[in-house]
Design a protein around this motif. Sequence first.
Motif, mmCIF file in Angstrom:
data_model
loop_
_atom_site.group_PDB
_atom_site.id
_atom_site.type_symbol
_atom_site.label_atom_id
_atom_site.label_comp_id
_atom_site.label_asym_id
_atom_site.label_seq_id
_atom_site.Cartn_x
_atom_site.Cartn_y
_atom_site.Cartn_z
ATOM 1 N N ALA A 168 33.201 41.735 -7.268
ATOM 2 C CA ALA A 168 32.757 40.422 -6.968
ATOM 3 C C ALA A 168 32.059 39.742 -8.210
ATOM 4 O O ALA A 168 31.394 40.619 -9.109
ATOM 5 C CB ALA A 168 31.797 40.290 -5.944
ATOM 6 N N THR A 169 32.357 38.423 -8.309
ATOM 7 C CA THR A 169 31.751 37.856 -9.751
ATOM 8 C C THR A 169 30.572 36.703 -9.313
ATOM 9 O O THR A 169 30.371 36.602 -8.225
ATOM 10 C CB THR A 169 32.651 37.043 -10.499
ATOM 11 O OG1 THR A 169 33.457 36.338 -9.582
ATOM 12 C CG2 THR A 169 33.807 38.207 -11.011
ATOM 13 N N ALA A 170 29.747 36.483 -10.140
ATOM 14 C CA ALA A 170 28.759 35.464 -9.736
ATOM 15 C C ALA A 170 29.308 34.287 -9.471
ATOM 16 O O ALA A 170 30.361 33.998 -9.720
ATOM 17 C CB ALA A 170 27.791 35.103 -11.380
ATOM 18 N N ASP A 171 28.919 33.575 -8.281
ATOM 19 C CA ASP A 171 29.093 32.267 -7.776
ATOM 20 C C ASP A 171 30.278 32.645 -6.722
ATOM 21 O O ASP A 171 30.945 31.465 -6.475
ATOM 22 C CB ASP A 171 29.156 31.202 -8.775
ATOM 23 C CG ASP A 171 28.046 31.012 -9.530
ATOM 24 O OD1 ASP A 171 26.897 30.952 -8.652
ATOM 25 O OD2 ASP A 171 27.846 30.555 -10.525
ATOM 26 N N GLU A 172 30.907 33.761 -6.657
ATOM 27 C CA GLU A 172 32.123 33.941 -6.071
ATOM 28 C C GLU A 172 31.705 33.841 -4.295
ATOM 29 O O GLU A 172 30.695 34.591 -3.883
ATOM 30 C CB GLU A 172 32.785 35.144 -6.198
ATOM 31 C CG GLU A 172 34.055 35.568 -5.420
ATOM 32 C CD GLU A 172 34.591 37.018 -5.779
ATOM 33 O OE1 GLU A 172 35.771 36.973 -5.216
ATOM 34 O OE2 GLU A 172 33.966 37.644 -6.699
ATOM 35 N N VAL A 173 32.499 33.476 -3.585
ATOM 36 C CA VAL A 173 32.417 33.597 -2.257
ATOM 37 C C VAL A 173 32.777 34.705 -1.690
ATOM 38 O O VAL A 173 34.168 35.396 -2.062
ATOM 39 C CB VAL A 173 32.928 32.307 -1.291
ATOM 40 C CG1 VAL A 173 33.095 32.693 0.209
ATOM 41 C CG2 VAL A 173 32.679 31.084 -1.818
ATOM 42 N N ILE A 174 32.207 35.641 -0.973
ATOM 43 C CA ILE A 174 32.571 37.000 -0.611
ATOM 44 C C ILE A 174 32.630 36.896 1.072
ATOM 45 O O ILE A 174 31.772 36.156 1.931
ATOM 46 C CB ILE A 174 31.843 38.338 -1.037
ATOM 47 C CG1 ILE A 174 30.327 38.208 -0.651
ATOM 48 C CG2 ILE A 174 31.921 38.260 -2.648
ATOM 49 C CD1 ILE A 174 29.573 39.335 -1.013
ATOM 50 N N VAL A 175 33.336 37.993 1.595
ATOM 51 C CA VAL A 175 33.409 38.114 3.078
ATOM 52 C C VAL A 175 32.731 39.468 3.590
ATOM 53 O O VAL A 175 33.466 40.465 3.098
ATOM 54 C CB VAL A 175 34.876 37.790 3.530
ATOM 55 C CG1 VAL A 175 34.914 38.074 5.158
ATOM 56 C CG2 VAL A 175 35.467 36.205 3.109
ATOM 57 N N LEU A 176 31.739 39.449 4.326
ATOM 58 C CA LEU A 176 31.438 40.770 4.881
ATOM 59 C C LEU A 176 31.444 40.842 6.439
ATOM 60 O O LEU A 176 31.447 39.623 7.093
ATOM 61 C CB LEU A 176 29.999 40.892 4.678
ATOM 62 C CG LEU A 176 29.560 40.622 3.386
ATOM 63 C CD1 LEU A 176 28.049 40.606 3.279
ATOM 64 C CD2 LEU A 176 30.098 41.657 2.171
ATOM 65 N N TYR A 177 32.006 41.958 7.090
ATOM 66 C CA TYR A 177 32.444 41.990 8.496
ATOM 67 C C TYR A 177 31.108 42.670 9.034
ATOM 68 O O TYR A 177 30.708 43.971 8.589
ATOM 69 C CB TYR A 177 33.672 42.620 8.524
ATOM 70 C CG TYR A 177 34.815 41.598 8.370
ATOM 71 C CD1 TYR A 177 35.368 40.733 9.243
ATOM 72 C CD2 TYR A 177 35.404 41.907 7.176
ATOM 73 C CE1 TYR A 177 36.234 39.851 8.901
ATOM 74 C CE2 TYR A 177 36.438 40.930 6.628
ATOM 75 C CZ TYR A 177 36.926 40.063 7.710
ATOM 76 O OH TYR A 177 37.834 39.286 7.543
ATOM 77 N N ALA A 178 30.542 42.219 10.082
ATOM 78 C CA ALA A 178 29.093 42.565 10.637
ATOM 79 C C ALA A 178 29.115 42.402 11.955
ATOM 80 O O ALA A 178 29.965 41.715 12.719
ATOM 81 C CB ALA A 178 28.169 42.021 9.965
ATOM 82 N N THR A 179 28.298 43.354 12.745
ATOM 83 C CA THR A 179 28.077 43.180 14.015
ATOM 84 C C THR A 179 26.570 43.472 14.060
ATOM 85 O O THR A 179 25.878 44.056 13.379
ATOM 86 C CB THR A 179 28.953 43.898 14.907
ATOM 87 O OG1 THR A 179 28.774 43.569 16.415
ATOM 88 C CG2 THR A 179 28.605 45.504 15.022
ATOM 89 N N GLY A 180 26.119 43.046 15.431
ATOM 90 C CA GLY A 180 24.666 43.263 15.707
ATOM 91 C C GLY A 180 23.615 42.480 15.116
ATOM 92 O O GLY A 180 22.238 42.716 15.079
ATOM 93 N N LEU A 181 24.023 41.159 14.936
ATOM 94 C CA LEU A 181 23.124 40.353 14.158
ATOM 95 C C LEU A 181 22.174 39.655 15.094
ATOM 96 O O LEU A 181 21.245 38.776 14.827
ATOM 97 C CB LEU A 181 23.762 39.319 13.193
ATOM 98 C CG LEU A 181 24.567 39.821 12.037
ATOM 99 C CD1 LEU A 181 25.353 39.108 11.350
ATOM 100 C CD2 LEU A 181 23.653 40.653 11.136
ATOM 101 N N GLY A 182 22.511 39.729 16.304
ATOM 102 C CA GLY A 182 21.547 39.028 17.335
ATOM 103 C C GLY A 182 22.020 37.674 17.700
ATOM 104 O O GLY A 182 22.803 37.150 17.245
#
Length: 168
Positions: A154-168
């Motif tokens: 990833a580079t600075a100022d790039e939009v990235i996608v993370l997949y998560a669960t359990g954030l409430g």
Amino acid sequence: FGISGDVETSADQPTIIFQGGAVSAASFAASPSPLAPGSLVSMFGQNLVGGGGLSSSIPLSTNLGGVNVTIGGIAAPLLTADPNSQQINMQVPFELDGQAQAEIVVNNNGVMSQPETIQIASAPALFTFSNTGVGAGAFLHGDSFAAISAGSPATADEVIVLYATGLG
């Protein structure tokens, strides 16, 4: 003198949730790691699933192939019920927000499991490419959805996608 005959399995095999068998679908963190309302959960056991199935619509079904699960007395939305792995993937009902613990019960075509107690709390977990909670995270470049890796960082100022669960 001798006795002859056949031995057959009972038609009413017990439905068993393995102790600590309900875990985050992302991290597979061992019990007693808490599970958050709305999070995705994988549950393992014996004779859990019956015919099985896959939810194919929103809202998710609460019955797949004759199997349903309650958590804290509330029907859990089910994603999959896999008879081969004896695994059920589901969502913890949002209605459990504010509770410290709840009991999971599986009804497999009328055969009820013993309850398994889970802890309820915020429990963030990131999905991995291995689907086991171990190894490289499922992190993607936002523009191409290609995997972020050492060869494609990833580079600075790039939009990235993370997949998560359990954030409430």
